[in-house]
Design a protein around this motif. Structure first.
Motif, PDB file in Angstrom:
ATOM      1  N   GLN A 113       0.857  -1.184   0.000  1.00  0.00           N
ATOM      2  CA  GLN A 113       0.000   0.000   0.000  1.00  0.00           C
ATOM      3  C   GLN A 113       0.899   1.242   0.000  1.00  0.00           C
ATOM      4  N   ALA A 114       1.044   1.837  -1.158  1.00  0.00           N
ATOM      5  CA  ALA A 114       1.995   2.947  -1.297  1.00  0.00           C
ATOM      6  C   ALA A 114       1.618   4.120  -0.398  1.00  0.00           C
ATOM      7  N   ASP A 115       0.302   4.384  -0.275  1.00  0.00           N
ATOM      8  CA  ASP A 115      -0.120   5.557   0.496  1.00  0.00           C
ATOM      9  C   ASP A 115       0.169   5.424   1.992  1.00  0.00           C
ATOM     10  N   LEU A 116       0.323   4.202   2.474  1.00  0.00           N
ATOM     11  CA  LEU A 116       0.595   4.009   3.904  1.00  0.00           C
ATOM     12  C   LEU A 116       2.087   3.754   4.173  1.00  0.00           C
ATOM     13  N   SER A 117       2.864   3.765   3.112  1.00  0.00           N
ATOM     14  CA  SER A 117       4.273   3.368   3.242  1.00  0.00           C
ATOM     15  C   SER A 117       5.217   4.539   3.067  1.00  0.00           C
ATOM     16  N   THR A 118       6.380   4.417   3.670  1.00  0.00           N
ATOM     17  CA  THR A 118       7.468   5.368   3.452  1.00  0.00           C
ATOM     18  C   THR A 118       8.673   4.537   3.036  1.00  0.00           C
ATOM     19  N   LEU A 119       8.912   4.485   1.757  1.00  0.00           N
ATOM     20  CA  LEU A 119       9.949   3.585   1.264  1.00  0.00           C
ATOM     21  C   LEU A 119      11.246   4.339   1.004  1.00  0.00           C
TER      22      LEU A 119
END
Lengths: 254, 439
Positions: free
Chosen positions: B101-107
């Motif tokens: 889930q890109a919106d919940l992640s900090t990659l």
């Protein structure tokens, strides 16, 4: 401070204490002596709340409260301390962490805030010097790999840290060489005060040369059969326990 | 849906096969198909299967499941709080039912470490090279099933000499509105001399339906790479987990694996295996399982010394409360060429209730003659005397128990290199021990 009335207790269905009566007041040092199997350690176990003992009769009032109704931790929080004959080794629990937890639980019980780390360390240093406890042992796991003498000194260090009203020393002298005995006794003597009381359980008179009692009680067959002053201890050292046993049996047959 | 049909029948004939997958146009389709036929051939294990003797997997497969490829699931930032590790400064990858889930992640970005969806990496040469290739997975029916029909997962690649300035925290959330069989799959590749620190948290957010998770993680450590890998399984009662983690270590690489199984999943089966294909490697496997209620926790580990001069060290500790059931099987294989192997294994257990149970077995297969290997197993009851000692100092029964359990777990938690994680684990242990006592 402590009133024991007609205390009867059993373990595994066997009657061990058969009517103990004892009154301990503030500032007093009581010695409990007696031959092996007389019930000395059972008395300390019952007072500290060891669960395998069942009280069948009698009562114990500590500072106006019924001691026997309390869980072991509450007895400690009310100001009772027992130095163990065989202190337990607990790997993985550091001595300091253990003491901090204990101290803060006792404080919380009295609605006091937890000690700041700085205050705690200051107190630790002060008490460690007072009872001459090796600072290197404080960060080690609780009693793990400690020598017999180190374990007993740790008991006295804990006693100093937790500052109880009544301290029971259960055969603290057993297994100690004379140097360790002197250090332990000196530590205890420094902790004596007008508002504290001690109950020293010992098999040997030797300890009482260093910790001088106000009263000496002889326990035999689950009862206190004789009470005297420090001279009684000397008499026991000289004559052994047999004459007392005979005296008791004569009384019984009369 | 399964119902009358057995789970095996349901998978073999009742669901869309590999050719129906969204990534069916890419080069891993042949591998998926191979895996599918392997699964059909292997069949599902029963308690007569040696590796599944103490875990009756059939009884956990009886419920009717949907194959939840399409189960997207949602999670709010609020719900993620339960999976957070206080004071942890990290990158974060959040996956819901295996999907990033890109919106919940900090990659991490812009560096030599990439974290992406496995489905997006389907054309990557590393995926081609390593997907479902680990030798230890070939005989595992659940791993085969995963390879054939997995939905998605993560692909993590660290380039040569790469490292991150802080750990990567991967949060796996599983949620099902109806009983679901969810299959995530991950591949982690560390190139030469790369270093990475990864924390995985497995959490559940709903108890309404059963989430059966059958996951696989393949790990490749190229020469001199080092991976710190923490895995925290801390999910809801109505979840069942089978996870295969299979690593390949090349020369001079270091792999430090930590597995913490905490309440409350009713089934946890971990297959952790490491193939040592290059010499002078170091492998540290640490496990702590703390099981309450009727939890069943089964750890199977396998360290495969294929070449000389490798070192492996394994310590698994278990605390079993209530009616919990534990299984530990530690297999060490030392090939005849693997001289100068050091392989140590230890499994210690603390049973805190009369009804808790543990089955532990070491399996040492040593074909070389110049090696140092040892194994040990202990099971102990709770020390009443230690408990009394602590209580006699004013420490309440509950605090005393958690102190003792934390002390038992200390050998493991002490090896954790991230202080925030250490604190988090100590607090979790405290909570669960207290919770079990209050039952």
């Amino acid at each position: 401070m402590l009133t024991i009335k007609n205390l009867h207790a059993e373990v595994d269905g066997k009657q061990i204490l058969k009517g103990i009566n004892l009154e301990i007041r503030k500032g007093e040092m009581h010695a409990i002596m007696g031959p092996n199997g007389s019930g000395k350690s059972s008395l300390s176990s019952v007072l500290a709340g060891r669960e395998n003992y069942t009280v069948t009769q009698g009562e114990v009032i500590f500072e106006g409260k019924n001691l026997l109704d309390m869980a072991p931790e509450d007895r400690a929080r009310e100001g009772l301390f027992m130095a163990f004959q065989y202190p337990v080794e607990i790997p993985g629990v550091s001595n300091l962490h253990f003491l901090k937890t204990a101290l803060n639980e006792i404080r919380a019980y009295h609605n006091l805030p937890a000690l700041e780390s700085k205050e705690f360390l200051k107190l630790t240093k002060e008490k460690q010097q007072l009872v001459d406890f090796n600072a290197n042992l404080m960060n080690r796991s609780l009693n793990e790999g400690f020598s017999g003498g180190e374990k007993k000194r740790n008991e006295v260090f804990q006693l100093a840290m937790l500052d109880p009203k009544l301290a029971i020393l259960d055969e603290t002298d057993s297994g100690l060489d004379i140097d360790a005995l002197r250090i332990v006794a000196a530590g205890v003597n420094k902790l004596r005060s007008a508002d504290k009381a001690f109950m020293v359980i010992t098999h040997y008179q030797r300890l009482l040369e260093y910790i001088v009692p106000d009263f000496v009680h002889v326990l035999y067959n689950g009862q206190i059969v004789k009470t005297g002053t420090k001279e009684l201890a000397l008499e026991l050292e000289e004559k052994g326990y047999d004459w007392l046993k005979e005296e008791v049996h004569q009384k019984e047959s009369v | 849906m399964t119902s009358d049909k057995s789970f095996y029948e349901f998978i073999s004939n009742g669901v869309p096969g590999p050719e129906q997958k969204v990534d069916a146009d890419n080069a891993i389709l042949p591998a998926r198909k191979l895996a599918f036929s392997r699964f059909k051939e292997l069949g599902l294990p029963t308690i007569k299967t040696e590796e599944w003797r103490y875990t009756n997997i059939q009884r956990y497969l009886k419920d009717a499941f949907t194959l939840a490829q399409e189960e997207q699931g949602t999670v709010t930032a609020e719900q993620l709080k339960s999976a957070s590790i206080p004071q942890l400064d990290s990158y974060r990858a959040v996956l819901v039912n295996g999907r990033l889930q890109a919106d919940l992640s900090t990659l991490p970005s812009g560096g030599k470490v990439t974290v992406s969806k496995l489905s997006d990496a389907a054309g990557n040469a590393q995926l081609q090279a390593w997907f479902d290739k680990h030798p230890h997975l070939q005989s595992q029916p659940f791993a085969a099933l995963n390879a054939a029909l997995f939905a998605d997962g993560l692909f993590i690649e660290a380039g040569m000499n790469a490292s991150l300035d802080k750990p990567l925290h991967i949060i796996h959330v599983y949620t099902a509105s109806a009983n679901a069989f969810i299959q995530p799959r991950h591949l982690v590749v560390l190139h030469k001399s790369a270093t990475l620190e990864v924390i995985e948290s497995v959490v559940g957010i709903s108890d309404n339906a059963i989430a059966f998770v059958n996951g696989v993680t393949e790990i490749v450590l190229e020469e001199n790479a080092e991976l710190w890998h923490y895995n925290i399984q801390n999910t809801v009662k109505n979840s069942r987990h089978i996870h295969h983690t299979s690593a390949t270590q090349k020369a001079d690489s270091r792999y430090h694996h930590f597995n913490f199984t905490l309440p409350s999943a009713e089934l946890t089966r971990n297959n952790l295996s490491v193939a040592l294909t290059g010499s002078n490697t170091e492998t540290n496997l640490h496990g702590l399982y703390l099981a309450t209620g009727t939890q069943h926790v089964d750890n199977h580990t396998f360290v495969d010394h294929l070449v000389a001069n490798c070192n492996s060290n394994e310590l698994y500790k278990g605390v079993l409360l209530d009616d919990a059931n534990g299984v530990f099987t530690g297999r060490i294989h030392v090939n005849q060429d693997a001289q100068k192997t050091n392989a140590f294994q230890q499994n210690n257990n603390l049973l805190m209730s009369e009804k808790a149970n543990i089955n532990s077995q070491p399996q040492l297969e040593i074909y070389a003659d110049d090696v140092k290997c040892s194994h040990g197993f202990t099971v102990g009851r709770f020390s009443e005397e230690a408990l009394f000692y602590l209580r006699s100092r004013g420490i309440g029964a509950e605090a005393a128990k958690s102190l003792l359990v934390n002390a038992f777990a200390f050998d493991i938690t002490d090896q954790v290199h991230i202080p925030a994680l250490q604190d988090f684990l100590a607090e979790k242990i405290r909570q669960y021990v207290a919770g079990a006592i209050n039952n």
